[in-house]
Design a protein around this motif. Structure first.
Motif, PDB file in Angstrom:
ATOM      1  N   VAL A   1       3.858   5.913   3.281  1.00 15.31           N
ATOM      2  CA  VAL A   1       3.212   7.183   3.043  1.00 15.31           C
ATOM      3  C   VAL A   1       4.161   8.325   2.935  1.00 15.31           C
ATOM      4  O   VAL A   1       5.287   8.561   3.539  1.00 15.31           O
ATOM      5  CB  VAL A   1       2.273   7.461   4.297  1.00 15.31           C
ATOM      6  CG1 VAL A   1       1.598   8.807   4.202  1.00 15.31           C
ATOM      7  CG2 VAL A   1       1.331   6.194   4.521  1.00 15.31           C
ATOM      8  N   ARG A   2       4.114   9.044   1.718  1.00 14.51           N
ATOM      9  CA  ARG A   2       4.966  10.140   1.390  1.00 14.51           C
ATOM     10  C   ARG A   2       4.807  11.254   2.386  1.00 14.51           C
ATOM     11  O   ARG A   2       5.891  11.994   2.930  1.00 14.51           O
ATOM     12  CB  ARG A   2       5.061  10.513  -0.042  1.00 14.51           C
ATOM     13  CG  ARG A   2       6.025  11.635  -0.491  1.00 14.51           C
ATOM     14  CD  ARG A   2       6.114  11.777  -1.699  1.00 14.51           C
ATOM     15  NE  ARG A   2       6.919  10.590  -2.673  1.00 14.51           N
ATOM     16  CZ  ARG A   2       7.244  10.614  -3.703  1.00 14.51           C
ATOM     17  NH1 ARG A   2       6.731  11.648  -4.757  1.00 14.51           N
ATOM     18  NH2 ARG A   2       8.042   9.500  -4.017  1.00 14.51           N
ATOM     19  N   GLY A   3       3.680  11.481   2.710  1.00 16.92           N
ATOM     20  CA  GLY A   3       3.149  12.588   3.532  1.00 16.92           C
ATOM     21  C   GLY A   3       2.838  12.153   4.862  1.00 16.92           C
ATOM     22  O   GLY A   3       3.567  11.143   5.488  1.00 16.92           O
ATOM     23  N   ASP A   4       2.052  12.785   5.353  1.00 15.77           N
ATOM     24  CA  ASP A   4       1.550  12.574   6.700  1.00 15.77           C
ATOM     25  C   ASP A   4       0.528  11.402   6.800  1.00 15.77           C
ATOM     26  O   ASP A   4      -0.329  11.203   5.968  1.00 15.77           O
ATOM     27  CB  ASP A   4       0.868  13.776   7.494  1.00 15.77           C
ATOM     28  CG  ASP A   4       1.979  14.954   7.451  1.00 15.77           C
ATOM     29  OD1 ASP A   4       2.995  14.777   7.454  1.00 15.77           O
ATOM     30  OD2 ASP A   4       1.531  16.224   7.537  1.00 15.77           O
ATOM     31  N   LEU A   5       0.405  10.843   8.072  1.00 11.13           N
ATOM     32  CA  LEU A   5      -0.557  10.069   8.604  1.00 11.13           C
ATOM     33  C   LEU A   5      -1.404  10.695   9.450  1.00 11.13           C
ATOM     34  O   LEU A   5      -0.964  10.981  10.653  1.00 11.13           O
ATOM     35  CB  LEU A   5      -0.107   8.715   9.191  1.00 11.13           C
ATOM     36  CG  LEU A   5      -1.166   7.525   9.176  1.00 11.13           C
ATOM     37  CD1 LEU A   5      -1.456   6.924   7.819  1.00 11.13           C
ATOM     38  CD2 LEU A   5      -0.340   6.379   9.924  1.00 11.13           C
ATOM     39  N   ARG A   6      -2.653  11.382   8.983  1.00 11.71           N
ATOM     40  CA  ARG A   6      -3.534  11.988  10.023  1.00 11.71           C
ATOM     41  C   ARG A   6      -4.939  11.463  10.455  1.00 11.71           C
ATOM     42  O   ARG A   6      -5.587  10.939   9.323  1.00 11.71           O
ATOM     43  CB  ARG A   6      -3.847  13.496   9.325  1.00 11.71           C
ATOM     44  CG  ARG A   6      -2.508  14.190   8.947  1.00 11.71           C
ATOM     45  CD  ARG A   6      -2.714  15.454   8.166  1.00 11.71           C
ATOM     46  NE  ARG A   6      -1.618  16.278   7.745  1.00 11.71           N
ATOM     47  CZ  ARG A   6      -1.846  17.326   7.027  1.00 11.71           C
ATOM     48  NH1 ARG A   6      -2.661  17.746   6.396  1.00 11.71           N
ATOM     49  NH2 ARG A   6      -0.468  18.014   6.862  1.00 11.71           N
ATOM     50  N   GLU A   7      -5.149  11.509  11.611  1.00 14.76           N
ATOM     51  CA  GLU A   7      -6.429  11.058  11.972  1.00 14.76           C
ATOM     52  C   GLU A   7      -6.943   9.760  11.268  1.00 14.76           C
ATOM     53  O   GLU A   7      -8.001   9.552  10.847  1.00 14.76           O
ATOM     54  CB  GLU A   7      -7.518  12.174  11.815  1.00 14.76           C
ATOM     55  CG  GLU A   7      -7.250  13.334  12.369  1.00 14.76           C
ATOM     56  CD  GLU A   7      -8.339  14.399  12.200  1.00 14.76           C
ATOM     57  OE1 GLU A   7      -9.409  14.030  12.433  1.00 14.76           O
ATOM     58  OE2 GLU A   7      -7.986  15.486  11.296  1.00 14.76           O
ATOM     59  N   THR A   8      -6.045   8.804  11.383  1.00  3.44           N
ATOM     60  CA  THR A   8      -6.142   7.472  10.678  1.00  3.44           C
ATOM     61  C   THR A   8      -6.053   6.408  11.709  1.00  3.44           C
ATOM     62  O   THR A   8      -4.899   6.354  12.661  1.00  3.44           O
ATOM     63  CB  THR A   8      -5.206   7.469   9.514  1.00  3.44           C
ATOM     64  OG1 THR A   8      -5.651   8.535   8.539  1.00  3.44           O
ATOM     65  CG2 THR A   8      -5.089   6.009   8.843  1.00  3.44           C
TER      66      THR A   8
ATOM     67  N   LEU B   1       0.937  -1.127  -0.024  1.00  2.00           N
ATOM     68  CA  LEU B   1      -0.107   0.035   0.092  1.00  2.00           C
ATOM     69  C   LEU B   1       0.973   1.141   0.006  1.00  2.00           C
ATOM     70  O   LEU B   1       1.521   1.401   0.939  1.00  2.00           O
ATOM     71  CB  LEU B   1      -0.702   0.078   1.391  1.00  2.00           C
ATOM     72  CG  LEU B   1      -1.524   1.094   1.459  1.00  2.00           C
ATOM     73  CD1 LEU B   1      -2.794   1.434   0.301  1.00  2.00           C
ATOM     74  CD2 LEU B   1      -2.614   1.068   2.803  1.00  2.00           C
ATOM     75  N   GLU B   2       0.749   1.984  -1.010  1.00  2.00           N
ATOM     76  CA  GLU B   2       1.769   3.094  -1.247  1.00  2.00           C
ATOM     77  C   GLU B   2       0.806   4.442  -1.364  1.00  2.00           C
ATOM     78  O   GLU B   2      -0.118   4.534  -2.334  1.00  2.00           O
ATOM     79  CB  GLU B   2       2.603   3.020  -2.284  1.00  2.00           C
ATOM     80  CG  GLU B   2       3.617   1.846  -2.320  1.00  2.00           C
ATOM     81  CD  GLU B   2       4.516   1.633  -3.613  1.00  2.00           C
ATOM     82  OE1 GLU B   2       5.664   1.895  -3.251  1.00  2.00           O
ATOM     83  OE2 GLU B   2       4.061   1.151  -4.629  1.00  2.00           O
ATOM     84  N   ILE B   3       1.247   5.404  -0.598  1.00  2.00           N
ATOM     85  CA  ILE B   3       0.617   6.764  -0.875  1.00  2.00           C
ATOM     86  C   ILE B   3       1.776   7.583  -1.311  1.00  2.00           C
ATOM     87  O   ILE B   3       2.583   8.175  -0.503  1.00  2.00           O
ATOM     88  CB  ILE B   3      -0.071   7.290   0.559  1.00  2.00           C
ATOM     89  CG1 ILE B   3      -0.932   5.954   1.211  1.00  2.00           C
ATOM     90  CG2 ILE B   3      -0.847   8.399   0.221  1.00  2.00           C
ATOM     91  CD1 ILE B   3      -2.051   5.483   0.224  1.00  2.00           C
TER      92      ILE B   3
END
Length: 998
Positions: free
Chosen positions: A830-837, A801-803
């Motif tokens: 995840v290239r960016g942030d992991l937010r509220e996940t 799983l790639e963001i």
């Protein structure tokens, strides 16, 4: 199904108004006053007339009649004989049996020898029939169906004729009254044909209701009313045609258990809603009619209310036998004990006029062997010396040719051929004044018809032409007001070419091999029978408006420049199969649009019923019911409001923009290639490919907003092999029992639900929001730019799983407000942030592989959680804020766990939380909890958390370092005294105990 031009509609409206004024003329005020105020002196009238197709007539009198004057001699019933004309020497007068019922004031006339559906004439000698009390004669002039007879003056014979009705109503004449049933011939044609065959052969005259079950059914049709009440002999069974539910007041066929196609002559009335039982067993019980009114329902209920006895000793089927006599002896049954059905026949219409010949001048050519060709002058232009302008060549009783030459009437020419064996050709050889032909009619096959001008058509319904009595509704569409252009009643016609326009129906009951209409076809029904040779039909048109095709033979090709439906009625093309449909358009600005329904009715095992479709323009407001497969369909324009129900495969759809369309088939889809699709669904077994291409010239980006459903079970190859959407996906549900192969969305996915029944092999998209991506077993590879307010779920595992973000569109590659659920997640980037996940990994803690193999968050974890039942191999993030990692937790945790809430053998291999380039803090108000932490590394820690402890807890920790201020601290250095386990509100809890204070 009726389509007609405005010109002819206006003509008919005028005729209809005239008829209504004539029918209503007797109902004048003074006559009503006479009947109401001075009824003592008013003669009796016939208020209602009913007749059936086998010669039963019922007349309802307004007053009581003197019974001795109601005699057989006062009623005359005749049929027309071989010439079909009433009033000629070959008329046949039938003997009648007349009865009068004083209680109901009904006269019943039974004419003997009337053939089923044969038209007949009824005359009542009114002066013979006297009203009781006033001693006035019956007032009998016929004023039309549904209007009381008479003109207010006694006498005047009542004369009317029967005619075929628009709909079939069957009358069940029973001992307790009549039950009228509307037959569903369009829904259950085979069953209705079977029913009519039994009714017309008097099979049910003198039979009984032999079974009555309370609140369930009353059943009849199978047993004689005469001792010994034998089971009747039956014809071959009829195929099951279950469509309508078994509701109160419907009639359905009885059949043998376990054999859906075993119905013969027994039927039953449903006393209540039996759909939950009878619709779901033995293929469903075929409902083929429904009681028309409350009076019929009352008779049905009265029969159902009769006492029942067990007369199984007489017939094994008589265990619930209804009887009109409560004292009936089961061992000594009498006919008058039983619920007898005296007659079942279909009702017919009554009209004022007999079938008539054309009221037009005519000239007849006659061979020396009694073959006739009659030329009618429909417009009154004269037929003097018409033989100079029309030539007819005979060969015995065969017509070799009919040729129309210059000088023939320029309008309204009718051509009738009767009593010949065949016709070679009808040829239009005119070179000047090429005007319209009225009609061509024959009862023999024609080799070739070639007309250079228009064929307008003429109302031939119910007329006598030569030795032909034409049906009251020639094309079978329920209208008796439509015009006919070409009529061939028998034999295969090989070729018809019309260079001009056609405005009347084309009917070839023996089949038509080739039809070519080069002008406009407007409001036309083309009705083709099946030929004895099994020949298919090739049909070619130019511009078609509001027209229909009903062919009993396969159509090999159907070609038109355009086909438009511009009125409220649906255009329908109906045939067993259609090999090729081509709508070509033309260079003069005609795009080639198509707007008709298609119904193809061969059995599903016949394979492709619609082999190829090519439409140069748009396809709109079209419904296709195909009981077989569908080949490639190419629409160069757009598709709007298209509905397809197919019993087989659909090989290919290629079109421009598609909107509000539903395509449902029982087989596989080949490929679907469209510019875009908004609204609707495609529903089938397997799919090779679904693709949008966009259209740069029209500004179409290639979006998709429709459902994709796959009903195939999982096999070795994906049930949905490929989906490639060039634009965005919006508000769509994609699902199936098997695998999805390669799913590629080049734009964004918003409000997408994708549910692979087993495996999702590859999924790629831009920004994904408000979406649900799931697989019943495994997601192999999912790569998207970002994930927002969405879920990714696999029952077993997610391999990758790639963001990844999208710099071109300014997408940093964040995951926000989302959920990720699986047993095992091998690689998560995840290239960016992991937010509220939240990430939920539910693989067993005893599994041989970690629940999470590798997780890399290029940005920060913010208000997010990772919860794993089993081991975690590696986690990396650039910051962890208000978040938690809980590995081996028995219950959902928030904060530091007690030691009995973590499985002490479950471990994290390594976790590294480093600050990003823009932050001085890497770890704040977050928790890491596991049984065993093999290696942990945390960047700068925020020591202040409002006196709320946060940090790391484990049964054992093998290695752990963190940064305190600018110093790297090894919490398990050999020189430490335990004071390194706490830094402000940040704590490291070994054995889940609180650390020593610093």
């Amino acid at each position: 199904m009726r389509k007609k031009s405005k010109k002819r509609t206006a003509k008919r409206a005028g005729r209809s108004r005239a008829r209504r004024r004539q029918s209503g003329s007797p109902l004048k005020l003074e006559q009503l006053e006479q009947r109401i105020l001075f009824s003592v002196d008013c003669p009796a009238v016939i208020e209602e007339i009913e007749a059936d197709n086998r010669g039963m007539i019922v007349l309802q009198s307004s007053e009581n009649l003197i019974e001795r004057f109601v005699q057989d001699e006062s009623f005359i019933v005749t049929t027309a004989g071989s010439d079909f004309l009433f009033g000629t020497n070959d008329d046949v007068t039938h003997s009648v049996d007349v009865t009068y019922d004083r209680d109901t004031r009904q006269i019943r006339i039974l004419a003997e020898g009337i053939q089923p559906d044969e038209r007949y004439r009824v005359e009542v000698i009114s002066e013979d029939i006297i009203t009781q009390g006033t001693l006035l004669e019956l007032d009998g002039e016929f004023n039309g169906a549904g209007v009381p007879t008479g003109d207010g003056v006694e006498g005047g014979n009542l004369i009317f004729f029967t005619s075929t009705p628009a709909e079939r109503i069957a009358r069940f004449t029973t001992v307790l009254g009549d039950i009228d049933v509307e037959l569903f011939g369009d829904i259950t044609p085979e069953t209705v044909a079977n029913f009519l065959n039994y009714a017309n052969t008097e099979h049910w005259d003198g039979t009984i209701f032999h079974r009555s079950v309370n609140n369930f059914v009353i059943q009849g049709g199978g047993f004689s009313s005469e001792s010994p009440f034998d089971r009747l002999e039956t014809n071959d069974p009829v195929v099951n045609e279950f469509e309508r539910s078994n509701l109160r007041g419907t009639i359905a066929m009885a059949k043998l258990g376990g054999d859906p196609d075993s119905a013969t002559d027994q039927w039953f009335f449903n006393l209540g809603d039996n759909s939950g039982n009878l619709d779901t067993q033995n293929g469903g019980f075929t409902v083929f009619g429904e009681i028309t009114d409350d009076d019929g329902l009352a008779v049905m209920d009265a029969i159902a209310a009769l006492n029942t006895i067990d007369a199984g000793g007489v017939q094994s089927a008589f265990t619930d036998l209804p009887v009109v006599d409560e004292d009936a002896d089961p061992d000594n049954l009498q006919t008058n004990d039983l619920a007898v059905i005296s007659r079942i026949a279909t009702l017919v219409s009554v009209v004022a006029e007999p079938p008539g010949q054309l009221d037009a001048d005519a000239f007849t050519f006659e061979s020396n062997r009694d073959a006739f060709v009659t030329i009618f002058d429909l417009e009154g232009q004269g037929v003097d010396r018409i033989e100079d302008h029309i030539s007819v060549r005979f060969d015995g009783n065969r017509v070799k040719s009919i040729t129309i030459r210059d000088g023939a009437p320029t309008r309204g020419l009718g051509i009738v051929v009767a009593d010949a064996t065949s016709i070679g050709s009808i040829k239009d050889a005119r070179t000047t004044n090429i005007a319209e032909i009225g009609f061509i009619a024959a009862n023999v096959p024609i080799n070739n018809i070639n007309i250079r001008g228009d064929v307008e058509g003429f109302n031939l319904n119910g007329r006598v032409l030569g030795s032909m009595l034409l049906p009251d509704d020639i094309d079978g569409d329920g209208s008796v007001e439509d015009d006919t252009s070409i009529l061939i009643l028998d034999g295969l016609t090989k070729k018809v070419r019309i260079d001009g326009d056609v405005d009347g129906d084309i009917v070839a009951m023996g089949g038509l091999q080739k039809l070519d209409v080069r002008g406009r076809t407007t409001g036309v029904d083309v009705v083709l029978g099946e030929s004895e040779t099994g020949a298919s039909a090739a049909l070619k048109f130019a511009h078609v408006r509001n027209s229909n095709i009903e062919s009993a033979a396969p159509i090999s090709s159907l070609r038109a420049i355009e086909w438009r439906d511009t009125d409220s009625d649906r255009d329908v093309i109906s045939a067993p199969s259609l090999t090729r449909l081509s709508i070509t358009g033309e260079r003069r600005g005609v795009g080639g649009d198509f707007g008709a329904d298609i119904t193809l009715t061969e059995a599903p095992e016949s394979g492709l019923l619609l082999r190829r479709v090519a439409i140069a323009g748009d396809l709109s407001t079209s419904r296709w019911d195909i009981e077989g497969g569908i080949g490639p369909v190419t629409v160069k324009g757009d598709i709007r409001s298209w509905r397809v129900d197919g019993e087989g495969e659909f090989r290919k759809i290629r079109a421009g923009s598609v909107s509000n369309s539903e395509v449902v088939v029982t087989g596989d889809f080949g490929s679907v290639v469209v510019s875009e699709w908004f609204g609707g669904v495609i529903d089938g077994m397997k799919y090779r490919s679904v693709k949008t291409t966009g259209d740069a010239q029209r500004g179409i980006e290639g979006d998709w907003a429709a459902d994709i459903l796959s009903r195939a079970q999982r096999e070795s190859s994906p049930t949905v092999r490929s989906i490639n959407i060039k634009g965005d996906v919006l508000v769509s549900a994609w699902g199936g029992f098997g695998d999805f192969g390669n799913v590629r969305i080049q734009g964004t996915a918003d409000d997408l639900v994708l549910a692979a029944g087993f495996e999702l092999q590859r999924f790629s998209a831009g920004h994904v929001t408000n979406s649900e991506i799931s697989a019943g077993q495994r997601i192999r590879n999912m790569r998207v730019a970002s994930l927002d307010k969405s879920s990714v779920e696999s029952v077993d595992r997610i391999e990758r799983l790639e963001i990844v973000g999208d710099q071109r569109n300014g997408d940093a590659g964040h995951v926000t407000e989302s959920e990720i659920t699986a047993n095992f997640l091998r690689r998560f980037t995840v290239r960016g942030d992991l937010r509220e996940t939240s990430i939920e990994l539910n693989g067993s803690f005893t599994a041989e592989e970690p629940n999470l193999t590798n997780m890399i968050v290029g940005g920060r974890m913010i208000e997010s959680s990772i919860r794993s039942q089993g081991d975690v191999a590696s986690i990396f993030a650039r910051g962890m804020f208000d978040s938690g990692v809980y590995v081996g937790a028995i219950n959902p945790l928030q904060g530091f766990p007690p030691d009995n809430e973590i499985i002490d053998t479950v471990r994290i291999g390594s976790i590294e939380i480093q600050r990003d380039a823009e932050s001085n803090i890497a770890f704040s108000n977050s928790y890491i909890a596991t049984g065993v932490l093999e290696a942990g590394k945390i960047g700068p820690v925020d020591p202040t958390n409002g006196n709320v402890p946060f940090g790391v807890a484990a049964e054992s920790i093998e290695s752990f370092t963190y940064r305190r201020n600018n110093t790297l601290i090894d919490a398990f250095d050999s020189t430490t005294d335990g004071t390194e386990m706490i830094f402000g509100d940040f704590q490291i809890r070994l054995d889940f105990e609180e650390p020593l204070e610093s």
